[in-house]
Design a protein around this motif. Sequence first.
Motif, PDB file in Angstrom:
ATOM      1  N   GLY A 193       0.801  -1.297   0.047  1.00  0.00           N
ATOM      2  CA  GLY A 193      -0.075   0.094   0.105  1.00  0.00           C
ATOM      3  C   GLY A 193       0.764   1.316   0.039  1.00  0.00           C
ATOM      4  O   GLY A 193       0.667   2.127   0.790  1.00  0.00           O
ATOM      5  N   GLY A 194       1.810   1.542  -0.891  1.00  0.00           N
ATOM      6  CA  GLY A 194       2.628   2.512  -0.923  1.00  0.00           C
ATOM      7  C   GLY A 194       1.973   3.844  -1.408  1.00  0.00           C
ATOM      8  O   GLY A 194       2.503   4.826  -1.140  1.00  0.00           O
ATOM      9  N   ILE A 195       0.850   3.801  -1.528  1.00  0.00           N
ATOM     10  CA  ILE A 195      -0.111   4.853  -2.086  1.00  0.00           C
ATOM     11  C   ILE A 195      -0.867   5.332  -0.947  1.00  0.00           C
ATOM     12  O   ILE A 195      -1.295   4.730  -0.140  1.00  0.00           O
ATOM     13  N   THR A 196      -0.750   6.547  -0.563  1.00  0.00           N
ATOM     14  CA  THR A 196      -1.414   7.138   0.649  1.00  0.00           C
ATOM     15  C   THR A 196      -3.097   7.299   0.388  1.00  0.00           C
ATOM     16  O   THR A 196      -3.229   7.742  -0.813  1.00  0.00           O
ATOM     17  N   PHE A 197      -3.742   7.061   1.231  1.00  0.00           N
ATOM     18  CA  PHE A 197      -5.240   7.099   1.178  1.00  0.00           C
ATOM     19  C   PHE A 197      -5.897   7.994   2.124  1.00  0.00           C
ATOM     20  O   PHE A 197      -5.330   8.513   3.072  1.00  0.00           O
ATOM     21  N   TYR A 198      -7.141   8.348   1.642  1.00  0.00           N
ATOM     22  CA  TYR A 198      -7.989   9.267   2.448  1.00  0.00           C
ATOM     23  C   TYR A 198      -8.930   8.410   3.095  1.00  0.00           C
ATOM     24  O   TYR A 198      -9.801   7.629   2.486  1.00  0.00           O
ATOM     25  N   ARG A 199      -8.771   8.199   4.442  1.00  0.00           N
ATOM     26  CA  ARG A 199      -9.645   7.180   5.221  1.00  0.00           C
ATOM     27  C   ARG A 199     -10.326   7.848   6.504  1.00  0.00           C
ATOM     28  O   ARG A 199      -9.317   8.555   7.149  1.00  0.00           O
ATOM     29  N   ASP A 200     -11.258   7.717   6.754  1.00  0.00           N
ATOM     30  CA  ASP A 200     -11.872   8.258   8.106  1.00  0.00           C
ATOM     31  C   ASP A 200     -11.549   9.539   8.193  1.00  0.00           C
ATOM     32  O   ASP A 200     -11.321  10.212   9.286  1.00  0.00           O
ATOM     33  N   GLY A 201     -11.764  10.514   6.993  1.00  0.00           N
ATOM     34  CA  GLY A 201     -11.444  11.791   7.146  1.00  0.00           C
ATOM     35  C   GLY A 201     -10.201  12.219   7.126  1.00  0.00           C
ATOM     36  O   GLY A 201      -9.837  13.582   7.237  1.00  0.00           O
ATOM     37  N   GLU A 202      -9.244  11.349   6.970  1.00  0.00           N
ATOM     38  CA  GLU A 202      -7.731  11.606   7.191  1.00  0.00           C
ATOM     39  C   GLU A 202      -6.989  10.967   6.135  1.00  0.00           C
ATOM     40  O   GLU A 202      -7.303   9.797   5.870  1.00  0.00           O
ATOM     41  N   HIS A 203      -5.978  11.886   5.463  1.00  0.00           N
ATOM     42  CA  HIS A 203      -4.736  10.985   4.812  1.00  0.00           C
ATOM     43  C   HIS A 203      -3.943   9.990   5.790  1.00  0.00           C
ATOM     44  O   HIS A 203      -3.647  10.188   6.794  1.00  0.00           O
ATOM     45  N   THR A 204      -4.134   8.653   5.224  1.00  0.00           N
ATOM     46  CA  THR A 204      -3.433   7.817   5.985  1.00  0.00           C
ATOM     47  C   THR A 204      -2.776   6.633   5.061  1.00  0.00           C
ATOM     48  O   THR A 204      -2.740   6.731   3.745  1.00  0.00           O
ATOM     49  N   SER A 205      -1.915   5.811   5.432  1.00  0.00           N
ATOM     50  CA  SER A 205      -1.182   4.743   4.939  1.00  0.00           C
ATOM     51  C   SER A 205      -1.474   3.484   5.720  1.00  0.00           C
ATOM     52  O   SER A 205      -1.533   3.512   6.943  1.00  0.00           O
TER      53      SER A 205
END
Length: 295
Positions: A193-205
């Motif tokens: 998952g080297g791509i950063t995601f937008y999860r639960d209102g925040e950018h995460t990894s």
Amino acid sequence: MSTIPQLTLNNGVTMPALGFGVFQTPPEETRAAVDAALQTGYRHIDTAAAYGNERQVGEAVAASGLDRGAVFLETKIWISDYGSDETLHGYTKSATKLGVEQIDLLILHQALPSEFGRTREAYRALERLYADGKVRAIGVSNFMVEHLTALLDKATVVPAVNQIEVHPYFTQPEVQAFGAEHGIATQAWSPIGGITFYRDGEHTSTLQDPVIGDIAQQHGKSPAQVMLRWHLQQGRSAIPKSTNPQRIAENFAVFDFDLTDDELAAIDGLDTGRRGGPEPADITLATFGRPIPEA
């Protein structure tokens, strides 16, 4: 050296389940990275014509002192070289840069659904290369169920591999299930998952995910190692990438522990259903086509 589990592809060819990727690795850094990977114990290298570093991969393999048959080489034909004659020439360009007479696994890099006729012609060329013994196995990348269905309707050789985005935040269960039903192995790009995601209102990894972090702590391993183990235990091929020798070695140290069924299920439960990479339908010649150099 750790023993790498082997996947037996649908034509009987065996492939190391854990490979080493060089996506976005600059050519000037590729040879050193592949050299470090081979010294660590990797025996499966994944590259692509579009990466611009096939020559450096080939140089590292040649300089390693390993027998050619000891290293599984995988590369991809870019959409600009789709079509019968174009794909045959694409193979020649890749084989020449890699410095080999036979490529272990040659795959189509994208489905190119907007011009699927060209995709079919490209795959027919792969079938011809396979029949001629110039490649040991053929496959595809970033093909969704509808693309696989359309391809299989005309294909005479079932793809051995479908390389797709798979990591805890995006698992593509339908594509994986279709592949399993038809004997097509799933190979994960961006496996940690080297791509950063937008999860639960925040950018995460995935590397900061608390569920994965807790499992890693239980096993005395890193989150990346846990994710790679998750892939291997579920029967996928995974191709992590790095240019850092320490990280390269860490990603290889995943054969001395097992995740429990509950831990595997907990990681499965992190799926967001949201893709991090480009939509396959957005890959068109108009927007992504570019010539692949001869040398």
